[in-house]
Design a protein around this motif. Sequence first.
Motif, mmCIF file in Angstrom:
data_model
loop_
_atom_site.group_PDB
_atom_site.id
_atom_site.type_symbol
_atom_site.label_atom_id
_atom_site.label_comp_id
_atom_site.label_asym_id
_atom_site.label_seq_id
_atom_site.Cartn_x
_atom_site.Cartn_y
_atom_site.Cartn_z
ATOM 1 N N GLN A 128 17.525 48.199 71.623
ATOM 2 C CA GLN A 128 17.683 46.874 71.109
ATOM 3 C C GLN A 128 18.936 46.203 70.981
ATOM 4 O OE1 GLN A 128 14.453 45.948 70.985
ATOM 5 N NE2 GLN A 128 13.918 48.249 71.095
ATOM 6 N N VAL A 129 19.929 47.094 70.832
ATOM 7 C CA VAL A 129 21.442 46.769 70.630
ATOM 8 C C VAL A 129 22.113 46.302 71.974
ATOM 9 C CG1 VAL A 129 23.825 47.016 69.870
ATOM 10 C CG2 VAL A 129 21.416 47.706 68.467
ATOM 11 N N ILE A 130 21.695 47.342 72.933
ATOM 12 C CA ILE A 130 22.407 47.152 74.314
ATOM 13 C C ILE A 130 21.612 46.381 75.439
ATOM 14 C CG2 ILE A 130 23.668 49.548 73.785
ATOM 15 C CD1 ILE A 130 21.763 50.734 75.771
ATOM 16 N N TYR A 131 20.528 46.115 74.891
ATOM 17 C CA TYR A 131 19.677 45.338 76.046
ATOM 18 C C TYR A 131 20.342 44.063 76.598
ATOM 19 C CZ TYR A 131 15.803 42.225 77.935
ATOM 20 O OH TYR A 131 14.997 41.431 78.608
ATOM 21 N N GLU A 136 22.566 54.670 80.545
ATOM 22 C CA GLU A 136 23.596 54.982 81.432
ATOM 23 C C GLU A 136 24.741 53.898 81.682
ATOM 24 O OE1 GLU A 136 20.535 55.209 82.027
ATOM 25 O OE2 GLU A 136 20.445 57.466 81.942
ATOM 26 N N ASP A 137 24.128 52.528 81.469
ATOM 27 C CA ASP A 137 25.214 51.564 81.572
ATOM 28 C C ASP A 137 26.122 51.462 80.378
ATOM 29 O OD1 ASP A 137 23.785 50.268 83.594
ATOM 30 O OD2 ASP A 137 22.510 49.346 82.303
ATOM 31 N N ARG A 184 20.043 38.682 63.902
ATOM 32 C CA ARG A 184 21.363 39.691 63.917
ATOM 33 C C ARG A 184 21.472 40.853 64.978
ATOM 34 N NH1 ARG A 184 21.356 41.135 57.819
ATOM 35 N NH2 ARG A 184 19.187 40.441 57.632
ATOM 36 N N ILE A 185 20.306 41.374 65.352
ATOM 37 C CA ILE A 185 20.538 42.277 66.681
ATOM 38 C C ILE A 185 20.673 41.385 67.823
ATOM 39 C CG2 ILE A 185 18.642 43.313 68.155
ATOM 40 C CD1 ILE A 185 18.929 45.126 65.877
ATOM 41 N N ALA A 186 20.249 40.220 67.964
ATOM 42 C CA ALA A 186 20.561 39.405 69.242
ATOM 43 C C ALA A 186 22.522 39.010 69.002
ATOM 44 C CB ALA A 186 19.819 38.058 68.920
ATOM 45 N N PHE A 191 27.816 40.787 70.703
ATOM 46 C CA PHE A 191 29.168 41.460 70.476
ATOM 47 C C PHE A 191 29.343 42.794 71.474
ATOM 48 C CE2 PHE A 191 29.099 39.736 65.899
ATOM 49 C CZ PHE A 191 29.427 38.599 66.431
ATOM 50 N N TYR A 192 28.405 43.211 71.759
ATOM 51 C CA TYR A 192 28.241 44.506 72.538
ATOM 52 C C TYR A 192 28.843 44.262 73.981
ATOM 53 C CZ TYR A 192 26.430 48.094 75.820
ATOM 54 O OH TYR A 192 26.145 48.858 76.812
ATOM 55 N N HIS A 193 27.918 43.224 74.425
ATOM 56 C CA HIS A 193 28.380 42.616 76.080
ATOM 57 C C HIS A 193 29.624 42.006 76.359
ATOM 58 C CE1 HIS A 193 24.591 43.842 77.886
ATOM 59 N NE2 HIS A 193 23.741 43.458 76.653
ATOM 60 N N GLN A 194 30.227 41.141 74.842
ATOM 61 C CA GLN A 194 31.132 40.400 74.995
ATOM 62 C C GLN A 194 31.466 39.500 76.280
ATOM 63 O OE1 GLN A 194 34.951 42.774 73.768
ATOM 64 N NE2 GLN A 194 33.494 43.956 72.723
#
Length: 265
Positions: A128-131, A136-137, A184-186, A191-194
């Motif tokens: 959900q967070v890294i989508y 691997e990514d 907030r997950i979105a 913040f993960y992808h920046q």
Amino acid sequence: MTVLDDLNNGKYERTMVTDRNHKDSEKAKVDFKPGSGKMVFQDHIIKFDKVPLVTPNGDVLVKELNFEVKSGVNVLVCGPNGSGKSSLFRILGELWPLFGGTLTKPKKGNLFYVPQRPYMTVGTLRDQVIYPDSVEDQKRRNVKDSELADILEKVQLGYILDREKGWESVQDWMDVLSGGEKQRIAMARLFYHQPQFAILDECTSAVSMDVEGYIYQHSRELGITLFTVSHRKSLWKHHEYYLMLDGRGNYEFKKIEDDTSEFGS
């Protein structure tokens, strides 16, 4: 399929009834042709140069859009329903073709869209967070699980990790998470992808104002420039410019001053 083939071949004709009392419907030809504009890829800038906002069914929402936004300058996008806000972002996201002019923008990976009702993918809490990344990514990005946990804390979702018993937990996330948690997950994904730029489409409507303020502050710290579609007055202070589409084919792109009145009032 026939219509799509016609569009791709530049054949663009639409039947439009202009008056119910008129004996015959009138055919209106649109002067713009799909794919006739020019796309230029460049980092840290979004620039519309004589770009028309045209919907696939032929409605010309704005004949010619001209504005430029560089990294570090947040823009609030406002206007009534049907004025072209979504069309603008569909063109920017390359979902709709250019009908003229020149659009300068970063490549897709550096432009992130956060909708009001975010999609929750089938899979683990980590997914959900890294989508839309895979595990691997995540490894390729060299992002550790501890950093993911820190991102959850930043959007005030740290408790989710304990509640759902770890990153590998699999649930029906659309049902398990509340509306505010999904939003907030979105933001955690953002913040993960920046990315260089992000489009926030009413995506904090179910989030408290203090969390919302922190999200905007942290986006600045990460160097993410924001286009926000929202009617919340509290968000004005987080933006330098506004783009107001009036729904009648006109628009205004101006700096937000202390005395800027409420848009559309």
